[in-house]
Design an enzyme around this catalytic site. Structure first.
Site, mmCIF file in Angstrom:
data_model
loop_
_atom_site.group_PDB
_atom_site.id
_atom_site.type_symbol
_atom_site.label_atom_id
_atom_site.label_comp_id
_atom_site.label_asym_id
_atom_site.label_seq_id
_atom_site.Cartn_x
_atom_site.Cartn_y
_atom_site.Cartn_z
ATOM 1 N N GLY A 17 -21.880 -15.669 9.665
ATOM 2 C CA GLY A 17 -21.419 -16.103 10.992
ATOM 3 C C GLY A 17 -21.354 -17.613 11.071
ATOM 4 O O GLY A 17 -22.243 -18.328 10.584
ATOM 5 N N LYS A 31 -34.669 -8.391 32.992
ATOM 6 C CA LYS A 31 -33.258 -8.365 32.599
ATOM 7 C C LYS A 31 -32.473 -7.821 33.785
ATOM 8 O O LYS A 31 -32.993 -7.042 34.584
ATOM 9 C CB LYS A 31 -33.068 -7.430 31.390
ATOM 10 C CG LYS A 31 -31.760 -7.621 30.684
ATOM 11 C CD LYS A 31 -31.844 -8.706 29.642
ATOM 12 C CE LYS A 31 -30.500 -8.953 28.992
ATOM 13 N NZ LYS A 31 -30.578 -10.044 28.003
ATOM 14 N N GLY A 65 -24.680 -20.004 13.705
ATOM 15 C CA GLY A 65 -24.406 -20.262 12.285
ATOM 16 C C GLY A 65 -24.138 -21.728 11.978
ATOM 17 O O GLY A 65 -24.655 -22.279 10.995
HETATM 18 P P1 NAD Z 1 -20.719 -16.773 18.438
HETATM 19 O O1 NAD Z 1 -19.801 -15.884 19.162
HETATM 20 O O2 NAD Z 1 -20.747 -18.231 18.748
HETATM 21 O O3 NAD Z 1 -20.427 -16.652 16.850
HETATM 22 C C1 NAD Z 1 -20.357 -15.441 16.178
HETATM 23 C C2 NAD Z 1 -19.808 -15.705 14.774
HETATM 24 O O4 NAD Z 1 -19.883 -14.485 14.042
HETATM 25 C C3 NAD Z 1 -18.351 -16.158 14.726
HETATM 26 O O5 NAD Z 1 -18.232 -17.201 13.778
HETATM 27 C C4 NAD Z 1 -17.626 -14.926 14.181
HETATM 28 O O6 NAD Z 1 -16.509 -15.255 13.391
HETATM 29 C C5 NAD Z 1 -18.706 -14.338 13.293
HETATM 30 N N1 NAD Z 1 -18.451 -12.941 12.950
HETATM 31 C C6 NAD Z 1 -17.939 -11.954 13.697
HETATM 32 N N2 NAD Z 1 -17.833 -10.820 12.964
HETATM 33 C C7 NAD Z 1 -18.317 -11.119 11.739
HETATM 34 C C8 NAD Z 1 -18.461 -10.377 10.537
HETATM 35 N N3 NAD Z 1 -18.097 -9.104 10.452
HETATM 36 N N4 NAD Z 1 -18.988 -11.008 9.466
HETATM 37 C C9 NAD Z 1 -19.347 -12.303 9.506
HETATM 38 N N5 NAD Z 1 -19.214 -13.056 10.613
HETATM 39 C C10 NAD Z 1 -18.716 -12.464 11.722
HETATM 40 O O7 NAD Z 1 -22.161 -16.116 18.615
HETATM 41 P P2 NAD Z 1 -23.588 -16.829 18.507
HETATM 42 O O8 NAD Z 1 -23.964 -17.387 19.819
HETATM 43 O O9 NAD Z 1 -23.606 -17.688 17.291
HETATM 44 O O10 NAD Z 1 -24.560 -15.566 18.287
HETATM 45 C C11 NAD Z 1 -24.688 -14.952 17.033
HETATM 46 C C12 NAD Z 1 -25.850 -13.965 17.073
HETATM 47 O O11 NAD Z 1 -27.056 -14.642 17.430
HETATM 48 C C13 NAD Z 1 -25.725 -12.819 18.068
HETATM 49 O O12 NAD Z 1 -26.376 -11.694 17.515
HETATM 50 C C14 NAD Z 1 -26.518 -13.304 19.260
HETATM 51 O O13 NAD Z 1 -27.008 -12.240 20.049
HETATM 52 C C15 NAD Z 1 -27.657 -14.011 18.546
HETATM 53 N N6 NAD Z 1 -28.330 -15.006 19.396
HETATM 54 C C16 NAD Z 1 -27.651 -16.073 19.886
HETATM 55 C C17 NAD Z 1 -28.325 -17.017 20.653
HETATM 56 C C18 NAD Z 1 -27.615 -18.253 21.183
HETATM 57 O O14 NAD Z 1 -28.279 -19.139 21.734
HETATM 58 N N7 NAD Z 1 -26.303 -18.387 21.011
HETATM 59 C C19 NAD Z 1 -29.685 -16.839 20.949
HETATM 60 C C20 NAD Z 1 -30.361 -15.744 20.417
HETATM 61 C C21 NAD Z 1 -29.655 -14.827 19.638
#
Ligand code: NAD
Length: 373
Positions: free
Chosen positions: A178, A73, A183
């Site tokens: 989410g 990292k 999501g």
């Molecule tokens: P993103 O920013 O695209 O989406 C986040 C979503 O969460 C948004 O729709 C936002 O409105 C919603 N949100 C924020 N606060 C909220 C609440 N209090 N209640 C309900 N919804 C809420 O992020 P993402 O890329 O979808 O990532 C989401 C999670 O998955 C994070 O924890 C991230 O670390 C993890 N993750 C993502 C990836 C990836 O490839 N994108 C990979 C591994 C892990």
């Protein structure tokens, strides 16, 4: 000295660039299985200890994903909000130059907090080598996470758990916290699997319709009105109410620590694939597992993104990437569930960690770094 145990840390490289004022750190925890892989984050309050903890987590995640990467990292200590785009570019390029000798043999970069495909493009350009980083723009041979690899992997893991429990997906309902990258794709692929998604939330609240939500209508609502709660049908609930809904599959897919001792008794789901990182503290996971809930830990369920990164380093296209994500996550979830059956408390996180550590140990033995136990 930074030795922790037999696994690491291998290298902690702190760098400083006098011209730009850039301060950063690149940590390799264990590279027995391959070059260390883990994103670069840019935050103003970065600490070396934080980056070390994340590098260690990447060793287990990459080993569990069964890809030929070790754990690493990086971090740059800077506040992106107080910089012009030119200053940010200069800092990122300076960081790339300072750690150039490590890339890509010992370390392969990728995006993390406040770093996007743009910055990954700068790194590849600065070092004149596209292989030094993943998450590049598609014009540079990148496989962006916007293709939905993480959501796809979450659903593959869910399908294995559904089969393991002998359930029929067509009779199951789901709720997803989410509606961002993870999501939205999780909903799309759960629908394709035959599961009825009845609730979805975002920061403004939850939309719940026990007859099922329409994916296309929800996507339109989110892009036109900015929130899923403007869907128009069903009931609008608070964001936290999602976790207590009467569903079979509950997907925490946004924020950390959303199911805790405070609301765990209200959780009714049978299967919880952790799409977000650290959505449930370990002691609460144990409470759920003791109740017979199948929890698929984050580093197993959400590994689609990191598997896609490996496919990018191999130069594969999106179609092949989806096939590889499916094959890896299917196998890893299966071996984890089978191993969990054999150990105390059917603890899936403990099972996955044991498998990951054994894979790293095996690689260390093959390399002659340690004797076979
Ligand atoms: P993103 O920013 O695209 O989406 C986040 C979503 O969460 C948004 O729709 C936002 O409105 C919603 N949100 C924020 N606060 C909220 C609440 N209090 N209640 C309900 N919804 C809420 O992020 P993402 O890329 O979808 O990532 C989401 C999670 O998955 C994070 O924890 C991230 O670390 C993890 N993750 C993502 C990836 C990836 O490839 N994108 C990979 C591994 C892990």
């Amino acid at each position: 000295m930074r030795k922790e145990d037999e696994f690491g840390f291998e290298k902690v490289v702190e760098v400083y660039d006098q011209k730009t004022g850039m301060q950063g750190v690149c940590v390799m925890h264990n590279t027995a299985r391959g070059p260390g892989k883990g994103g670069i984050r840019m935050v103003p309050d970065l600490t070396t200890e934080e980056v070390m903890g994340l590098a260690r987590a990447m060793t287990w995640k990459n080993a569990m994903a069964d890809i030929p990467f070790g754990g690493a990292k990086s971090g740059i200590k800077a506040d992106p909000k107080s910089m012009t785009p030119q200053q940010k570019e200069a800092v990122v390029r300076a960081f790339a130059r300072k750690i150039a000798e490590l890339l890509p043999g010992q370390y392969i970069a990728g995006p993390d907090m406040n770093m996007t495909e743009l910055e990954m493009g700068y790194i590849a350009d600065e070092l004149k080598n596209p292989r030094v980083t993943t998450g590049k723009p598609s014009s540079m041979g990148g496989l962006p996470h916007e293709l939905g690899s993480t959501g796809y992997g979450v659903v593959v893991a869910t399908r294995v758990a559904v089969g393991h429990l002998g359930l029929d997906p067509h009779h199951l309902t789901a709720a997803i916290e989410g509606f961002g990258n993870v999501g939205t794709f999780t909903m799309k692929f759960l629908n394709e699997m035959g599961v009825k998604v009845v609730a979805v939330s975002d920061s403004r609240g939850t939309i719940y319709d026990e007859h099922g939500l329409d994916y296309n209508a929800l996507m339109r609502t989110k892009s036109e009105k900015g929130t899923v709660t403007a869907y128009g049908k069903g009931r609008v609930l608070g964001a936290k109410e999602l976790f207590g809904l009467p569903v079979d599959i509950l997907v925490p897919g946004a924020r950390p620590n959303v199911i805790t001792s405070e609301n765990v008794n209200g959780v009714k789901a049978k299967i919880i694939p952790e799409a977000a990182n650290l959505p449930i503290p370990y002691e609460t996971e144990i409470v759920l597992m003791k109740r017979g809930v199948t929890v698929i830990p984050d580093f197993v369920a959400n590994a689609g993104g990191v598997i896609s990164s490996w496919c990018e380093t191999e130069g594969w296209d999106a179609e092949r990437m989806f096939r590889v994500v499916e094959e890896k996550i299917k196998n890893n979830t299966k071996v984890m569930l089978e191993h969990a059956e054999r150990i105390d408390g059917k603890d899936t996180r403990k099972a996955a960690l044991e498998i990951a550590r054994q894979r790293v140990r095996d690689a260390m033995v093959r390399k002659g770094w340690m004797k076979k136990l």
